[in-house]
Design a protein around this motif. Structure first.
Motif, short mmCIF file in Angstrom:
data_model
loop_
_atom_site.label_atom_id
_atom_site.label_comp_id
_atom_site.label_asym_id
_atom_site.label_seq_id
_atom_site.Cartn_x
_atom_site.Cartn_y
_atom_site.Cartn_z
N HIS A 26 0.83 -1.20 0.00
CA HIS A 26 0.00 0.00 0.00
C HIS A 26 0.87 1.26 0.00
O HIS A 26 0.52 2.25 -0.64
N ILE A 27 1.99 1.22 0.72
CA ILE A 27 2.88 2.38 0.75
C ILE A 27 3.47 2.62 -0.64
O ILE A 27 3.53 3.77 -1.10
N VAL A 28 3.87 1.56 -1.34
CA VAL A 28 4.40 1.72 -2.71
C VAL A 28 3.34 2.35 -3.60
O VAL A 28 3.64 3.24 -4.40
N THR A 29 2.09 1.92 -3.46
CA THR A 29 1.01 2.52 -4.25
C THR A 29 0.91 4.01 -3.97
O THR A 29 0.79 4.82 -4.91
N MET A 30 0.98 4.41 -2.70
CA MET A 30 0.90 5.84 -2.36
C MET A 30 2.13 6.58 -2.84
O MET A 30 2.04 7.75 -3.26
N ILE A 31 3.32 5.96 -2.79
CA ILE A 31 4.53 6.59 -3.33
C ILE A 31 4.33 6.90 -4.80
O ILE A 31 4.67 8.00 -5.28
N THR A 74 -19.31 -2.96 8.59
CA THR A 74 -19.95 -4.08 7.88
C THR A 74 -18.95 -5.06 7.30
O THR A 74 -19.16 -6.27 7.36
N THR A 75 -17.85 -4.57 6.75
CA THR A 75 -16.88 -5.46 6.11
C THR A 75 -15.70 -5.80 7.01
O THR A 75 -15.00 -6.79 6.76
N GLY A 76 -15.44 -4.96 8.00
CA GLY A 76 -14.29 -5.20 8.88
C GLY A 76 -12.96 -4.81 8.26
O GLY A 76 -11.90 -5.06 8.83
N THR A 77 -13.00 -4.21 7.08
CA THR A 77 -11.75 -3.84 6.40
C THR A 77 -11.38 -2.39 6.70
O THR A 77 -12.22 -1.57 7.03
N SER A 78 -10.10 -2.12 6.57
CA SER A 78 -9.59 -0.75 6.72
C SER A 78 -8.63 -0.50 5.57
O SER A 78 -8.20 -1.42 4.89
N ILE A 79 -8.33 0.77 5.34
CA ILE A 79 -7.39 1.13 4.27
C ILE A 79 -6.35 2.10 4.83
O ILE A 79 -6.58 2.77 5.84
N LEU A 80 -5.21 2.14 4.16
CA LEU A 80 -4.20 3.15 4.49
C LEU A 80 -4.54 4.40 3.70
O LEU A 80 -4.69 4.35 2.48
N ALA A 81 -4.66 5.52 4.41
CA ALA A 81 -5.07 6.77 3.79
C ALA A 81 -3.93 7.76 3.67
O ALA A 81 -4.09 8.83 3.09
N GLY A 82 -2.76 7.44 4.22
CA GLY A 82 -1.62 8.33 4.13
C GLY A 82 -0.41 7.73 4.80
O GLY A 82 -0.52 6.71 5.50
N TYR A 83 0.73 8.35 4.56
CA TYR A 83 1.97 7.91 5.19
C TYR A 83 2.95 9.07 5.30
O TYR A 83 2.83 10.07 4.59
N VAL A 105 -1.12 12.21 1.86
CA VAL A 105 -2.46 11.85 2.30
C VAL A 105 -3.30 11.73 1.03
O VAL A 105 -3.26 12.61 0.16
N SER A 106 -4.04 10.63 0.91
CA SER A 106 -4.88 10.42 -0.26
C SER A 106 -5.79 11.62 -0.46
O SER A 106 -6.34 12.16 0.51
N PRO A 107 -5.95 12.06 -1.71
CA PRO A 107 -6.76 13.26 -1.97
C PRO A 107 -8.14 13.23 -1.32
O PRO A 107 -8.60 14.25 -0.80
#
Length: 182
Positions: A26-31, A74-83, A105-107
């Motif tokens: 996920h960090i590589v995706t944000m990079i 409902t899904t129990g999932t979380s996402i990374l929104a920034g680093y 930080v994701s737009p």
């Protein structure tokens, strides 16, 4: 230092924590998103494996905080929104300091307080480790980011004149190999 520093709450709906090896994809995706935003997407060569190797071994080359959403009910999932990626450096005039390499930080999450909390966490690290300063660079066209940092209390050292007489040089890998073999 604890995984989640204890100086005030995270923004609602998020936790700020130290990055873990399983976050590297996920960090590589944000990079890559950050590089695209800066018009430098073609320059990104980092891989998930390299990031994991460099940041989570016995002698990490960087440290990183991430902002993670609290799990969806409902899904129990979380996402990374920034680093925020940083490392320690040394200034022969003043001693140890922190250098913030990347901050993103994701737009869709901007304006939520995540950015302030990420910067606050790296400032806490600097205070806890007795660093003399925290430095970073900002593209001259990114006035929104410059206003954000100044609102937090950062000083533009270019305006102060400290760096106007200096040029930023680098050796790329082929140049280092050539120099090392002389």
């Amino acid at each position: 230092m604890s995984e989640q520093l204890q100086n005030g709450p995270s923004p609602p709906g998020y936790i700020i924590r130290k990055a873990r090896p399983e976050d590297c994809g996920h960090i590589v995706t944000m990079i890559k998103e950050l590089a695209e935003h800066d018009g430098l997407g073609h320059k990104v060569a980092i891989t998930e494996d390299k990031l994991r190797e460099d940041g989570f071994g016995d002698n990490p080359y960087f440290h990183c905080f991430v902002a993670e959403t609290t799990p969806d009910s409902t899904t129990g999932t979380s996402i990374l929104a920034g680093y925020l990626m940083y490392f320690f450096m040394y200034d022969s005039y003043n001693g140890r300091f922190l250098y913030v390499e990347d901050f993103y930080v994701s737009p869709s999450q901007r304006g939520s307080g995540i950015g302030t909390e990420l910067m606050k966490r790296v400032a806490q690290v600097g205070v806890e480790t007795k660093c003399t300063k925290c430095e970073f660079i900002v593209h001259d066209e990114n006035s929104r980011a410059r206003r954000f940092y100044e609102k937090l209390g950062a000083v533009n050292s270019t305006v102060e004149g400290e760096w106007r007489r200096f040029f930023w040089y680098k050796f790329d890998m082929p140049s280092m190999e050539k120099l090392a073999s002389r």
